[in-house]
Write a protein that holds these residues in place. Structure first.
Motif, mmCIF file in Angstrom:
data_model
loop_
_atom_site.group_PDB
_atom_site.id
_atom_site.type_symbol
_atom_site.label_atom_id
_atom_site.label_comp_id
_atom_site.label_asym_id
_atom_site.label_seq_id
_atom_site.Cartn_x
_atom_site.Cartn_y
_atom_site.Cartn_z
ATOM 1 N N ARG A 164 -3.338 2.449 -9.809
ATOM 2 C CA ARG A 164 -2.022 2.808 -9.285
ATOM 3 C C ARG A 164 -1.195 1.548 -8.997
ATOM 4 N N THR A 165 -1.897 0.449 -8.679
ATOM 5 C CA THR A 165 -1.209 -0.788 -8.328
ATOM 6 C C THR A 165 -0.947 -1.676 -9.544
ATOM 7 N N SER A 166 -1.260 -1.180 -10.748
ATOM 8 C CA SER A 166 -0.966 -1.960 -11.953
ATOM 9 C C SER A 166 0.541 -1.993 -12.172
ATOM 10 N N ARG A 167 0.983 -2.873 -13.098
ATOM 11 C CA ARG A 167 2.427 -2.928 -13.362
ATOM 12 C C ARG A 167 2.947 -1.599 -13.897
ATOM 13 N N LYS A 168 2.158 -0.992 -14.800
ATOM 14 C CA LYS A 168 2.661 0.289 -15.324
ATOM 15 C C LYS A 168 2.681 1.356 -14.240
ATOM 16 N N GLY A 169 1.694 1.279 -13.317
ATOM 17 C CA GLY A 169 1.698 2.221 -12.196
ATOM 18 C C GLY A 169 2.948 2.053 -11.350
ATOM 19 N N ALA A 170 3.282 0.794 -11.067
ATOM 20 C CA ALA A 170 4.478 0.511 -10.260
ATOM 21 C C ALA A 170 5.739 0.940 -11.003
ATOM 22 N N GLN A 206 8.652 3.957 -10.052
ATOM 23 C CA GLN A 206 10.095 3.757 -10.001
ATOM 24 C C GLN A 206 10.837 4.645 -10.991
ATOM 25 N N ASP A 207 10.257 4.813 -12.166
ATOM 26 C CA ASP A 207 10.918 5.555 -13.233
ATOM 27 C C ASP A 207 9.838 6.229 -14.065
ATOM 28 N N ALA A 208 9.808 7.544 -13.997
ATOM 29 C CA ALA A 208 8.698 8.294 -14.603
ATOM 30 C C ALA A 208 8.896 8.564 -16.093
ATOM 31 N N LYS A 209 9.943 7.977 -16.688
ATOM 32 C CA LYS A 209 10.153 8.193 -18.127
ATOM 33 C C LYS A 209 9.187 7.304 -18.930
ATOM 34 N N ASP A 251 -7.822 3.638 -5.722
ATOM 35 C CA ASP A 251 -6.676 3.069 -6.436
ATOM 36 C C ASP A 251 -6.564 3.611 -7.872
ATOM 37 N N TRP A 252 -7.601 4.332 -8.306
ATOM 38 C CA TRP A 252 -7.608 4.807 -9.688
ATOM 39 C C TRP A 252 -6.730 6.052 -9.813
ATOM 40 N N GLN A 253 -5.960 6.105 -10.891
ATOM 41 C CA GLN A 253 -4.990 7.188 -11.010
ATOM 42 C C GLN A 253 -4.944 7.705 -12.448
ATOM 43 N N VAL A 254 -5.082 9.008 -12.600
ATOM 44 C CA VAL A 254 -4.831 9.622 -13.901
ATOM 45 C C VAL A 254 -3.374 10.075 -13.917
ATOM 46 N N TYR A 255 -2.665 9.645 -14.958
ATOM 47 C CA TYR A 255 -1.278 10.071 -15.155
ATOM 48 C C TYR A 255 -1.223 11.030 -16.330
ATOM 49 N N ALA A 256 -0.282 11.959 -16.274
ATOM 50 C CA ALA A 256 -0.111 12.900 -17.387
ATOM 51 C C ALA A 256 1.340 12.882 -17.823
ATOM 52 N N LEU A 257 1.537 12.673 -19.119
ATOM 53 C CA LEU A 257 2.883 12.698 -19.667
ATOM 54 C C LEU A 257 3.194 14.137 -20.091
#
Lengths: 275, 200
Positions: free
Chosen positions: B84-90, B94-97, B142-148
């Protein structure tokens, strides 16, 4: 009666305080702004001293578990202790239907906070009424405000039986006035179940459940509000969809109260929108 | 003309034995076509058929891409995982696109998926963490699964003559208050057709 309402500037707290006052009660409207901090206990004992009933309508704006659990657990402990010390008959806690069911809070930190609050009241030194309300129609506005990105809104998928906040306040006030300082109304078997006494709970405790007349999902709620009003929270997303990102149990209907004796409000979403 | 340009121009383009994408026979649901192509890429033995370029937007509005592995497709959304604290996480905070670009060079196929990224619940994230080879038994908060959640797809089948076939899918707008209209990401309806602009 002399009733202390904590969180009296909040959505439900202010509606409850108004109604209690209109019904002829003395209402103490308490909030952080009035110098009462339930989390630290600051100002709490003096504010609750001598009240007949204490209503906990406190809230914290967070979706994360850690601050939510800290706030609700500490507040409940402090409120129960101060209410007991001040001679109140009972505390009425406004909670959310379904959040204590197994797994419901796994995906949503805020609900873990509400679970911690209910747990704290179960162990409280004073009789407690927990009123578990289903979601309110206004949740649609919050969801759109939080989940919109340009024309797209991806909402957390939740199956619920929402009701109007004003109606929830009516039922909450009805319960407070009917039970007063703590005489529990006659219990119909299966109805408004007491907290299980065999687990060592105080049988004067009580759970009341509220829901609206229709079941729907988050996106259905938001689309119907958008259809009637054109915009929600100043936004009018053209693409409203939902995804179970707060956990599958919330999407699956765990938030819909199903117990016998649940109070079903009769105001539909369409009637509320037309009003 | 630089010497590099000369050499680049002489590199071989696509071969003649590529699959054909028939715009008239594609499925209504883009996920079905995506799954077909992914399965064929897996079956072909191509290296890392589940790798794709995942692009987010940085704080200054610039697109930032990196190669990630697709973790799963569930309920119509495409999952990746990261800290979650990675650059892409950050950036996603800020912007979920975001977009995903899969390119299977052996078959001349590319898929672009564009949409909105949401963070899945802790249960899903910790289950993914526990399935990693490096898992030592300790959870990682801190681990996060994201779904597009897709709002558009573009499928491209390259051709030897460079008249590549491109089909785009767009999700149907659904502000429709009809309670019966499908609302979950998995049940939405799509329209599709050839991409009208030149392929270049």
């Amino acid at each position: 009666m002399d009733i202390a309402v904590l969180g009296a500037t909040g959505t439900i707290g202010s509606l409850v305080a108004d109604r209690l006052e209109a019904a002829g009660n003395d209402v103490r409207r308490l909030s952080r702004a009035s110098g009462v901090n339930t989390e630290t206990g600051e100002g709490l004992e003096a504010a609750l001293d001598g009240a007949d009933v204490v209503v906990d309508a406190t809230n914290i704006a967070t979706i994360r578990a850690t601050p939510a659990v800290r706030f609700f657990a500490r507040s409940a402990n402090n409120i129960a202790a101060a209410a007991k010390k001040g001679g109140a008959g009972r505390v009425v806690c406004i909670s959310i239907a379904g959040v204590t069911k197994p797994g419901a809070a796994l995906g949503f930190g805020y609900y873990r906070g509400k679970c911690a609050q209910e747990r704290a009241y179960r162990a409280a030194p004073i009789p407690t009424t927990i009123i578990r309300s289903a979601q309110w129609f206004e949740l649609g506005e919050q969801m759109v405000a939080q989940a919109s990105l340009g024309p797209v809104a991806v909402l957390p998928q939740m199956r619920m039986a929402p009701l109007a906040t004003e109606r929830a306040a009516d039922h909450i006030v009805g319960e407070i006035i009917a039970t007063g300082r703590g005489v529990v109304p006659e219990i119909v078997p299966g109805q408004n179940a007491r907290l299980a006494p065999e687990d060592g709970e105080d049988p004067r405790n009580r759970i009341v459940r509220l829901r609206g007349p229709e079941e729907m999902t988050s996106a259905q709620l938001v689309r119907r509000i958008l259809g009637a009003r054109g915009s929600v929270a100043g936004r009018s997303p053209s693409l409203v969809t939902e995804y179970p990102y707060l956990g599958r149990r919330l999407a699956g209907g765990v938030l819909v109260p199903s117990s016998e004796g649940t109070i079903v409000d009769d105001l539909t979403l369409d009637q509320w929108l037309a009003a | 003309m630089t010497e590099l340009r000369d050499r680049l121009r002489k590199l071989p383009a696509f071969p003649s034995d590529l699959p054909v994408l028939d715009p008239d026979s594609v499925p209504e649901d883009p996920e079905a076509l995506f799954r077909d192509w992914l399965e064929e890429a897996i079956a072909s033995g191509a290296r890392q058929p589940h790798a794709m370029t995942f692009t987010t937007v940085d704080e200054a509005g610039f697109p930032v891409g990196r190669t990630l592995i697709l973790k799963d497709i569930e309920d119509g959304a495409y999952q990746v995982s990261t800290h979650r604290t990675s650059r892409k996480g950050a950036q996603l905070e800020q912007d979920a696109k975001a977009s995903m670009i899969f390119f299977w060079r052996e078959s001349g196929r590319q898929v672009r998926i564009t949409g909105t990224v949401i963070a899945l619940d802790d249960e899903a994230s910790q289950a993914d963490w526990a399935s990693r080879p490096s898992f030592t038994g300790e959870p990682n908060p801190d681990w996060q699964v994201y779904a597009l959640v897709p709002s558009a797809f573009e499928f491209m089948q390259a051709r030897e003559d460079r008249q590549h076939t491109r089909i785009e899918y767009t999700v149907q707008a659904q502000a429709d208050p009809d309670a019966a209209a499908p609302s979950s990401a998995a049940a939405r309806t799509w329209t599709h057709g050839p991409v009208p602009t030149p392929a270049g």
